[in-house]
Enzyme design. Structure first.
Site, PDB file in Angstrom:
ATOM      1  N   THR A  15      -0.758  41.968  40.265  1.00  0.00           N
ATOM      2  CA  THR A  15      -2.174  42.139  40.588  1.00  0.00           C
ATOM      3  C   THR A  15      -3.021  41.899  39.337  1.00  0.00           C
ATOM      4  OG1 THR A  15      -2.318  44.531  40.129  1.00  0.00           O
ATOM      5  CG2 THR A  15      -1.521  43.865  42.310  1.00  0.00           C
ATOM      6  N   GLY A  16      -4.217  41.366  39.555  1.00  0.00           N
ATOM      7  CA  GLY A  16      -5.106  41.096  38.433  1.00  0.00           C
ATOM      8  C   GLY A  16      -4.537  40.075  37.470  1.00  0.00           C
ATOM      9  N   ALA A  17      -3.926  39.020  38.003  1.00  0.00           N
ATOM     10  CA  ALA A  17      -3.178  38.070  37.168  1.00  0.00           C
ATOM     11  C   ALA A  17      -3.980  36.854  36.740  1.00  0.00           C
ATOM     12  CB  ALA A  17      -1.923  37.617  37.919  1.00  0.00           C
ATOM     13  N   GLY A 125       8.410  48.046  52.120  1.00  0.00           N
ATOM     14  CA  GLY A 125       9.463  47.629  53.040  1.00  0.00           C
ATOM     15  C   GLY A 125      10.153  46.349  52.615  1.00  0.00           C
ATOM     16  N   TYR A 165     -12.338  56.842  33.932  1.00  0.00           N
ATOM     17  CA  TYR A 165     -11.270  55.886  33.609  1.00  0.00           C
ATOM     18  C   TYR A 165      -9.991  56.613  33.228  1.00  0.00           C
ATOM     19  CZ  TYR A 165      -8.772  51.936  31.605  1.00  0.00           C
ATOM     20  OH  TYR A 165      -7.819  50.979  31.342  1.00  0.00           O
TER      21      TYR A 165
END
Length: 296
Positions: A15-17, A125, A165
């Site tokens: 994520t956020g790549a 899964g 944060y």
């Protein structure tokens, strides 16, 4: 990066790549033969990042500030990839002013923790039956200042961006360690680990005054995204790494240096708090891990 073992035949979701540590992590995995899915909010930026990485990559739209996007991305990925070997929960949000996600969650907690909590649960899964699969959640040294009050997750009063944060980064560790305990109890083939990049030089310092002093100090106490990604990569790929471990830079203050096992704050290991946060996260996101993964 050369210490990363071959990842040929494996599938990773990062994520956020499209930039920063996520991009450096995705690039290193792809260079070692992994098929890497860049799960990003902006598909155009993701496509540009994938082109710069080359090799075997794909892009999936994922907005961690919207549960409908999380569900859509997870459904797309599990349909395309019945086997997922690595999930790197890296994306993060920082907001100076209090903001909310599309679903009404405080933005930093909503993206950094609740979004990843839901995304992980929906992908689980496709990972549980994969021997050696790992979930790596990216936290921060700032978690040590975090305080999680499950009765005040909206943080509508006395909002302070630094406190919000730090709270989100502590929540990352509470989740990662509780997930490890549940995976262990279920005798699952999947492991949950955590990592932090230390101090990473980003655009955060640009434009500050006096510019020369800030840039000089910034360079001295921080490291590049490529160096910051090393702790994440070690947690994700080191054959000797085990579930429940937490990796970060080994230098002074854990700001720079080679990746090594590091200690989280005592609050991060508070099992009662972790269970409370887990239950509230399931309630807020509507993503339940049971019966796939029983509670501790």
């Amino acid at each position: 990066m050369q210490d990363v073992p071959s990842q040929a035949g494996r599938v990773a979701v990062v994520t956020g790549a499209s930039a920063g540590i996520g991009f450096a992590t995705a690039k290193a995995l792809a260079q070692r033969g992994c098929h890497v899915v860049l799960a990003v909010r902006d598909p155009a930026r993701g496509a540009d990042a994938a082109a710069r990485i080359g090799r075997s990559t794909a892009v999936t739209r994922l907005d961690l500030a919207a549960l409908d996007s999380i569900r859509s991305a997870a459904a797309e990925l599990t349909d395309e990839y019945p086997r997922i070997d690595l999930l790197i929960n890296n994306a993060g949000a920082w907001s100076a002013m209090r903001a909310e996600t599309r679903d009404g969650f405080e933005m930093q907690l909503g993206v950094n923790h609740l979004g990843h909590f839901a995304f992980t649960g929906l992908l689980l899964g496709a990972m549980l039956g994969t021997p050696g699969s790992r979930i790596v959640t990216v936290s921060s040294v700032s978690h040590r200042a975090g305080v999680v009050d499950t009765a005040d997750l909206p943080m509508r009063h006395n909002y302070r961006h630094a406190a919000a944060y730090s709270r989100s980064k502590l929540a990352n560790l509470l989740f990662a360690f509780e997930l490890h305990r549940r995976l262990t109890q279920a005798d699952a083939a999947t492991s949950s680990l955590a990592a932090h990049p230390g101090g990473v030089w980003t655009g955060l310092f640009r434009g500050a005054n006096p510019a020369l002093l800030v840039h000089t100090l910034g360079r001295l106490i921080t490291q590049s995204p490529e160096r910051g990604a090393l702790a994440v990569l070690r947690a994700a790929t080191d054959p000797a790494a085990t579930g429940g471990q937490y990796y970060g830079p080994s230098g002074i203050g854990e700001l720079r240096g080679a990746p090594a096992p590091v200690r989280a704050s005592p609050q991060a290991h508070d099992r009662a708090l972790a269970r409370q946060l887990w239950n509230e996260s399931e309630r807020l996101t509507g993503v339940a891990y049971e019966p796939i993964l029983p509670s501790t």
